[in-house]
Design an enzyme around this catalytic site. Structure first.
Site, PDB file in Angstrom:
ATOM      1  N   CYS A  43      39.985  40.266  24.793  1.00 10.14           N
ATOM      2  CA  CYS A  43      40.228  39.559  26.049  1.00 10.14           C
ATOM      3  C   CYS A  43      41.737  39.211  25.925  1.00 10.14           C
ATOM      4  O   CYS A  43      42.547  39.860  26.910  1.00 10.14           O
ATOM      5  CB  CYS A  43      39.666  37.854  26.454  1.00 10.14           C
ATOM      6  SG  CYS A  43      40.480  37.358  27.864  1.00 10.14           S
ATOM      7  N   CYS A  48      40.738  41.506  29.401  1.00  9.89           N
ATOM      8  CA  CYS A  48      41.618  40.764  30.146  1.00  9.89           C
ATOM      9  C   CYS A  48      43.297  40.429  31.006  1.00  9.89           C
ATOM     10  O   CYS A  48      43.678  40.830  31.666  1.00  9.89           O
ATOM     11  CB  CYS A  48      40.799  39.484  30.739  1.00  9.89           C
ATOM     12  SG  CYS A  48      39.169  39.500  29.786  1.00  9.89           S
ATOM     13  N   LYS A  51      45.117  43.791  30.853  1.00  2.00           N
ATOM     14  CA  LYS A  51      44.720  44.609  31.879  1.00  2.00           C
ATOM     15  C   LYS A  51      44.588  43.319  33.464  1.00  2.00           C
ATOM     16  O   LYS A  51      45.555  44.547  34.384  1.00  2.00           O
ATOM     17  CB  LYS A  51      43.085  44.792  32.127  1.00  2.00           C
ATOM     18  CG  LYS A  51      42.369  44.792  33.758  1.00  2.00           C
ATOM     19  CD  LYS A  51      40.517  45.108  33.029  1.00  2.00           C
ATOM     20  CE  LYS A  51      40.993  43.761  33.760  1.00  2.00           C
ATOM     21  NZ  LYS A  51      39.464  43.073  34.092  1.00  2.00           N
ATOM     22  N   TYR A 178      32.528  48.058  36.678  1.00  2.00           N
ATOM     23  CA  TYR A 178      34.185  48.029  36.785  1.00  2.00           C
ATOM     24  C   TYR A 178      35.201  48.011  35.834  1.00  2.00           C
ATOM     25  O   TYR A 178      36.044  48.001  36.788  1.00  2.00           O
ATOM     26  CB  TYR A 178      34.010  46.268  36.702  1.00  2.00           C
ATOM     27  CG  TYR A 178      34.026  45.561  35.120  1.00  2.00           C
ATOM     28  CD1 TYR A 178      34.961  45.143  34.475  1.00  2.00           C
ATOM     29  CD2 TYR A 178      32.538  45.120  34.793  1.00  2.00           C
ATOM     30  CE1 TYR A 178      34.823  44.653  33.696  1.00  2.00           C
ATOM     31  CE2 TYR A 178      32.644  44.557  33.196  1.00  2.00           C
ATOM     32  CZ  TYR A 178      33.770  44.218  32.447  1.00  2.00           C
ATOM     33  OH  TYR A 178      34.354  43.751  30.992  1.00  2.00           O
ATOM     34  N   GLU A 182      39.001  49.708  37.910  1.00  2.00           N
ATOM     35  CA  GLU A 182      39.894  48.509  38.232  1.00  2.00           C
ATOM     36  C   GLU A 182      41.108  50.069  37.461  1.00  2.00           C
ATOM     37  O   GLU A 182      41.931  49.630  37.533  1.00  2.00           O
ATOM     38  CB  GLU A 182      39.935  47.838  36.181  1.00  2.00           C
ATOM     39  CG  GLU A 182      38.656  46.916  37.820  1.00  2.00           C
ATOM     40  CD  GLU A 182      38.038  45.058  36.255  1.00  2.00           C
ATOM     41  OE1 GLU A 182      38.163  44.500  36.825  1.00  2.00           O
ATOM     42  OE2 GLU A 182      38.418  45.262  34.970  1.00  2.00           O
ATOM     43  N   HIS A 463      44.524  27.745  58.452  1.00  2.00           N
ATOM     44  CA  HIS A 463      44.164  28.964  59.368  1.00  2.00           C
ATOM     45  C   HIS A 463      46.028  28.564  59.414  1.00  2.00           C
ATOM     46  O   HIS A 463      46.444  27.656  59.401  1.00  2.00           O
ATOM     47  CB  HIS A 463      43.939  27.977  60.800  1.00  2.00           C
ATOM     48  CG  HIS A 463      44.373  29.451  61.849  1.00  2.00           C
ATOM     49  ND1 HIS A 463      44.021  30.625  61.784  1.00  2.00           N
ATOM     50  CD2 HIS A 463      45.940  29.192  62.756  1.00  2.00           C
ATOM     51  CE1 HIS A 463      44.169  31.431  62.441  1.00  2.00           C
ATOM     52  NE2 HIS A 463      45.570  30.546  63.225  1.00  2.00           N
ATOM     53  N   GLU A 468      39.469  31.419  55.377  1.00  2.00           N
ATOM     54  CA  GLU A 468      38.784  30.743  56.816  1.00  2.00           C
ATOM     55  C   GLU A 468      37.595  30.882  57.161  1.00  2.00           C
ATOM     56  O   GLU A 468      36.795  30.471  57.633  1.00  2.00           O
ATOM     57  CB  GLU A 468      39.931  30.598  57.785  1.00  2.00           C
ATOM     58  CG  GLU A 468      40.645  31.315  58.622  1.00  2.00           C
ATOM     59  CD  GLU A 468      41.319  31.731  59.540  1.00  2.00           C
ATOM     60  OE1 GLU A 468      40.984  30.349  60.929  1.00  2.00           O
ATOM     61  OE2 GLU A 468      42.247  31.396  60.136  1.00  2.00           O
TER      62      GLU A 468
END
Length: 480
Positions: A43, A48, A51, A178, A182, A463, A468
């Protein structure tokens, strides 16, 4: 415990192993940890963290265009890989130092050596020493797999990306998971001509079909040449004959493109022929075709530890192996291969073994994110998984978000809730949008708590935001 050198010996200095070592030491246990590479593991050092920093860097290209659309007088410059990678490596050095200080502050003894099991209570170190421990925790993680293909050594794997001396002008990425997606988005954002081969019918297998379809569309809209149902048939170092291919057949670097000097791959252009008949010459090829647990030559099977068919350490719900004194956490067990999960597994291990509080690992309803562009945040069941289990209602909307629509970009986002007809619980939430990872973290709390669709409906919208829509979708778009 006095019969052993340590109460706990951890093999592996990634996020899970370091957390387990520190928390165990806080109970008063005598703890040691061995790591033969850099402290921080996949990681922090080659996953992680670097990246995500590359994701941030790659997003600025669109940011310049958006700024002009919003009235700012800015010009787009060239991306300086050398400057970025220097800063990146300095940050990784800093984080590695933090990990070491945390261990030292917890009074965990560190061995910068390779370690393997000699028997259920003995660890053999690569300098010839052996130490004993009442409990041994294996947290050695995993590694990228290079496919069994002639000349596959010419290509890179994900670990090599962070050590490139310069950016390639063109790259072929092989894979549809992934990691492949990515890096396709990252490198495309940094100005690299990206082609992606995936043998399956759609990228991101296992995720919600509607979400991954939108991501594929957006990747192609941004310039990634995505070829589905396609794999490599042949690859070789490019020759002069390959350089003479007509432009429309080459799909890769111009003949005068400089070679991409990379770590873990042969420098120079690479010729590739795909199963779809297309040929291309690329500065680099990246294989993102899976990962495997780091269990080889660890002495595990000799010590009696059961290994699964994919090379993973087989464990029970408490992370205990077939040998009572040996436990394993993280990617080496091939359960849910995410850093926060490894950390949770390490903490549950300590709770069980050192605090006497039997704590099974909870692998249910884990939120996660894929850092494509746009991002994908997901928690719970996909629509396809849910339909196989029970009758469901699907609430979904896709639209152009305000920020990018104003800038004239065609980007679309998706908000989706999968709802049980019987219990009204939200079984799954899927978001494809900028900052979807941030949104799904909070949505994940509600889903984990068992929130119903009516709970979402009762929540007042913020909003104007993209999120939302999660609380304003009143009618299902379909039922199953």
């Amino acid at each position: 415990m006095a019969d052993f050198d340590y109460d706990l010996f951890v093999i592996g200095g990634g996020s899970g192993g370091v957390r387990a070592a520190r928390v165990a030491a806080a109970t008063g246990a005598r703890v040691a940890l061995a790591e033969d590479s850099r402290m921080g593991g996949t990681c922090v050092i080659r996953g992680c963290v670097p990246k995500k920093l590359m994701v941030f860097a790659s997003a600025y290209r669109e940011g310049f265009a958006d700024a002009r659309a919003y009235g700012w007088d800015v010009t787009e410059g060239d991306f300086d890989w050398a400057r970025f990678s220097g800063t990146l490596n300095a940050e990784l050095d800093r984080l590695e130092g933090v990990y070491r200080k945390l261990l030292q502050g917890s009074k965990v003894e560190i061995f910068d050596l390779r370690a393997r099991l000699a028997d259920p209570h003995t660890v053999a170190l690569s300098d010839g020493r052996s130490v004993t421990a009442k409990h041994i925790l294996v947290a050695t993680g995993g590694h990228p797999v290079r496919p069994d293909l002639p000349n596959a050594h010419l290509g890179m794997v994900s670990d090599d990306i962070f050590h490139m001396a310069r950016l390639p002008r063109s790259i072929l990425i092989v894979g549809g998971g992934y990691i492949a997606c990515e890096f396709a988005c990252i490198l495309n954002g940094l100005g690299v001509e990206v082609t992606q081969f995936y043998r399956g019918a759609q990228i991101l297998r296992g995720f919600d079909d509607e979400a991954r379809g939108l991501i594929a569309d957006m990747m192609q809209e941004r310039g990634v040449a995505l070829h589905l149902g396609t794999n490599i048939v042949e690859m070789a170092a490019a020759t002069a004959d390959h350089m003479d291919l007509p432009t429309e057949e080459r799909m890769g670097a111009p003949a005068d493109a400089p070679p991409a000097a990379t770590s873990g791959a042969t420098s120079g252009p690479i010729w590739v022929k795909g199963s779809n008949g297309l040929e291309g010459v690329y500065d680099a090829v990246l294989f993102a075709t899976g990962r495997a647990p780091n269990t080889r030559d660890m002495g595990l099977e000799e010590a009696g530890v059961q290994i699964g068919r994919r090379g993973e350490i087989v464990v029970d719900q408490y992370s205990q192996t077939s040998v009572p004194s040996v436990y394993a956490i993280g990617d080496v067990t091939n359960r849910v291969n995410l850093t926060p999960v490894a950390i949770r597994e390490g903490m549950a291990f300590v709770e069980t073994v050192f605090r006497g509080n039997l704590t099974p690992v909870d692998h249910e309803l884990i939120p996660s994110a894929v850092f494509t562009q746009p991002e994908f945040g997901t928690v719970g069941l996909s629509e396809e998984e849910a339909r196989e289990r029970e009758p469901v209602e699907i609430y979904c909307t896709s639209f152009r978000p305000m920020q990018s629509a104003f800038a004239g970009r065609p980007d679309r986002v998706l908000m989706k809730l999968v709802v049980s007809k019987a219990t009204r619980r939200v079984l799954g939430c899927h978001i494809v949008a900028p900052q979807a990872g941030e949104m799904i973290q909070l949505a994940g709390i509600a889903v984990k708590m068992g929130a119903t669709k009516e709970d979402f409906d009762r929540t007042v919208a913020v909003h104007p935001t993209m999120a939302e829509e999660l609380v304003t979708m009143k009618s299902p778009v379909r039922t199953a």
